[in-house]
Scaffold this motif. Structure first.
Motif, short mmCIF file in Angstrom:
data_model
loop_
_atom_site.label_atom_id
_atom_site.label_comp_id
_atom_site.label_asym_id
_atom_site.label_seq_id
_atom_site.Cartn_x
_atom_site.Cartn_y
_atom_site.Cartn_z
N ASN A 31 0.82 -1.22 0.00
CA ASN A 31 0.00 0.00 0.00
C ASN A 31 0.84 1.26 0.00
N GLU A 35 0.65 4.13 -2.80
CA GLU A 35 0.25 5.49 -2.42
C GLU A 35 1.30 6.52 -2.84
N LYS B 94 -8.12 -3.57 -4.97
CA LYS B 94 -9.56 -3.41 -4.77
C LYS B 94 -10.37 -3.69 -6.03
N ALA B 116 -15.54 2.85 -3.13
CA ALA B 116 -14.37 2.56 -2.28
C ALA B 116 -14.65 1.50 -1.22
N SER B 117 -15.92 1.18 -1.02
CA SER B 117 -16.24 0.15 -0.02
C SER B 117 -16.40 -1.23 -0.66
N ARG B 290 -9.98 4.40 7.40
CA ARG B 290 -10.03 3.25 6.51
C ARG B 290 -11.40 2.60 6.59
N ASP B 294 -10.77 -1.74 2.70
CA ASP B 294 -9.33 -1.51 2.55
C ASP B 294 -8.53 -2.65 3.17
N GLU B 295 -9.01 -3.13 4.30
CA GLU B 295 -8.31 -4.24 4.98
C GLU B 295 -8.45 -5.53 4.15
N ALA B 297 -8.84 -5.68 0.94
CA ALA B 297 -7.99 -5.53 -0.24
C ALA B 297 -6.53 -5.80 0.10
#
Lengths: 444, 444
Positions: A31, A35, B94, B116-117, B290, B294-295, B297
């Motif tokens: 990540n 980023e 993602k 994003a979710s 977050r 995100d976790e 992914a």
């Protein structure tokens, strides 16, 4: 005005409720790189180990799928409708193109493996996860890895709570004395070192190639101390022809070696197709004859069910079209990456040769070079390099499982043109001259 | 004559050295079905929950990839080379088509979720694995599942050693009293029930649809007793329009629900594309904002890195071409599967109506019917049915996590034509009349 509906108390998921791997630095490392690359889009990046983008611009998916379909027609006498079903229906967990992969291993490596001992996976990453899941059966099990090590292997180990023991890399590949010691130490502590992971041909992140002698000695040690060898051959296709030691798997007379491969670097990362050769016979009480590959395929049904047959058809078609040879298929890529590596090493000599306490290794293949600085290398140094000098790379600490402070960084040459390498090395040189010059802070 | 080279002692991998999940019945069940289908290729099989094959014969992969490419060109202003790179290079963990999936959830379900979710996964199976891996952080954690339950969920739980608690299914979906009791019992034992898995719209293997009241009550219970709800909407597209309760996720005001979906049944299993909506905010000490997505992914980078962008392009193109609506895209399929289910239920009435102690449920959607026999149903009964009567089905014991003996079997209608259903039901009828007739052994 309407009154707002009464809301339930806001719910958050405490990170402490999630598995420890979620917070592991090995996952955060990926990540962090993504980023920072997004934040500095104009920086030249020696970070990604991704293929040179130009190779990906002219892949004709439909053409290769047609080649594969044609081969199904002629070899299995399938009708067009049957071929369509084969590409779109759920398929066998072990895979569709196992015979093609067996053929290429024979063609390129003179390695004879039964197609039934191969599982086609969603990239090499899934192969790693399946393998580590299968092997880690007890909390006392240990996995030895050469360190620094590919971060995806470390992450997969975290997911299945496999206790990882770092073994130092050395010029000949792996410090076998340390490995023997770790194995004996494990036994004395009631633990068991079940396998060792190596990437003998130009490992990520070091580019190191294991010597012939070490390959043979590692096999002997595995037989003596009863562990398995996981051989990752991702970067083998970049090896210079004249110095081409055999796969450890080719020397394996005892089914001690599990071979991992991927088509991401040679064909396309977009297909997400890799494989594992697991020809170990399974000893069980039910008397059924099985191979380790059968067990891995059974696990795979609970991870991804099967690897996309569409993607397998693409890769299968590419392999058929190039006579079942990665050597042939990837020859332009092999040439390009060797040239890039030469270019990177030459630029290092030119730009950094005058810097004291700066050193690097000289791999004869692979995508990567290890660069040693006189200062500790961390993410804040990387951020400085990106922000003020427009050049990106990867801190070596990302590749150490014990989170040790490192004075090294990884430079990757695969993603860049020669011009970019040259320009990027100029920027890196300015950064490092700045870093190593007294009173440098005022000159930034 | 040359002397043979001395061989190393033969090496076998003891199955006891492998993780317990390898030997789990949930994994064996899939193999058993595949093997028996191969052994009796002329049997009519009510076993597979796979799509009707004719739907898979005319999918134009290149066309849909072009549709997706065109949308990248117009929405993101990418050049042809950039589009090619997007399809072939490593992509974001993602996913690539998250915005398209968000749009279809809004279009079909009036569900508003941020792209994003969402994480795009290798089928729904990978979504299950990631989710269970993330949630199972402690050996005392428990996962409640409606039983009988989709075997892939059970298998994924085994892989991550998630302790699974079965909760009986009932006509309204799930026995909430039992769930409450299990939750309290867990607490009293120092354990913690972290989540419940449900497939409220025509679950596999039962076809049961959860009532509106139960959906709301389940959400209330989750808030009261602090657990998450995992909602699998795989078969929702087969639901009859007139009886269409909302997704539990649509009722979720507190981010208690994680939604799982797949494009295998509606588009093609060959693409291996599914998704998870995980919009739970994460509470952590580092203060970074977050989402649970995100976790997940981050975990995904260690399982499959990313979902094949080629496959995502295929699915993305199909969705764009059908105005971001699965309802529209799959309308022929919805119609076909409903017709098949009607046909199966009619044939059951006609052929088995006279048999005492034989009963079945009447789902109003999905692929499956539960059939109850007067005798225990096991694999040997299934083998007899296949061998002597040419008809296959699935013992319900495969779907019970506690391995309980069951008198039930699962009939699937998705894979067959109406003629095959009719003919297969005739065979099943002969088998069951044989089974339930005294002195039947001599009449086989």
């Amino acid at each position: 005005m309407t009154a707002p509906t009464p809301a339930l108390p806001p719910f958050e998921l405490p990170v402490s409720d999630l598995h420890s791997s979620v917070q592991d630095p090995s996952l955060g490392a990926v990540n962090f790189l993504n980023e920072i690359m997004q934040r500095y889009p104009h920086a030249i990046s020696f970070a990604p180990g991704a293929p040179y983008p130009v190779f990906l611009e002219s892949i004709d998916v439909q053409h290769y799928m047609d080649v594969f379909a044609e081969s199904l027609k002629s070899s299995r006498h399938l009708s067009p409708a049957q071929i369509q079903r084969c590409l779109h229906q759920y398929g066998p967990a072990k895979g569709l193109i196992n015979d093609i992969v067996a053929r290429l291993l024979h063609r390129d490596e003179q390695l004879i493996v039964d197609a039934a001992s191969i599982v086609i996976t969603v990239g090499c990453q899934e192969a790693m996860l399946l393998l580590l899941r299968a092997l880690r059966s007890d909390p006392n099990d240990q996995l030895a890895v050469v360190t620094p090590c590919y971060v995806g292997l470390i992450g997969a180990a975290r997911l299945v709570e496999f206790d990882v023991v770092p073994i130092d890399e050395c010029d000949s590949g792996i410090d076998l004395k340390q490995l023997r010691h770790a194995c004996c130490e494990a036994r004395a502590a009631g633990k068991r070192l079940k396998a060792v992971y190596v990437a003998p041909d130009h490992s990520n992140p070091s580019g190191t190639q294991m010597s012939d002698i070490t390959r043979a000695a590692l096999l002997d040690l595995a037989a003596e101390l009863d562990f398995l060898i996981i051989e990752d051959n991702t970067y083998r296709f970049t090896s210079a022809d004249e110095s081409y030691p055999p796969l450890i798997k080719s020397l394996d007379r005892q089914h001690r070696v599990i071979l991992l491969g991927t088509f991401a670097k040679t064909c396309t990362p977009g297909a997400r197709v890799g494989y594992v050769v697991a020809d170990q016979p399974i000893r069980s009480e039910d008397g059924r004859k099985r191979l380790f590959a059968d067990e891995l395929a059974a696990l795979k049904t609970m991870v991804t069910v099967n690897t996309s047959p569409i993607c397998q058809a693409l890769i299968g078609g590419m392999l058929i079209a190039h006579e079942y040879s990665i050597r042939q298929l990837a020859q332009d890529k092999t040439r390009k990456y060797r040239k890039n590596l030469d270019c990177l090493l030459t630029a290092l000599d030119e730009h950094l040769g005058d810097l004291p306490h700066v050193a690097w290794n000289r791999p004869n293949g692979g995508f990567f070079v290890r660069l040693r600085l006189p200062v500790p290398v961390d993410e804040s140094l990387m951020a400085l390099s990106a922000e003020q000098f427009g050049v990106l790379w990867t801190p070596m600490s990302h590749f150490h499982i014990d989170g040790r402070v490192s004075h090294e960084l990884r430079l990757s040459c695969s993603y860049l043109s020669e011009q970019q390498i040259e320009e990027g090395m100029g920027r890196l040189s300015r950064f490092l001259h700045h870093l190593t010059t007294p009173l440098s802070a005022g000159m930034a």
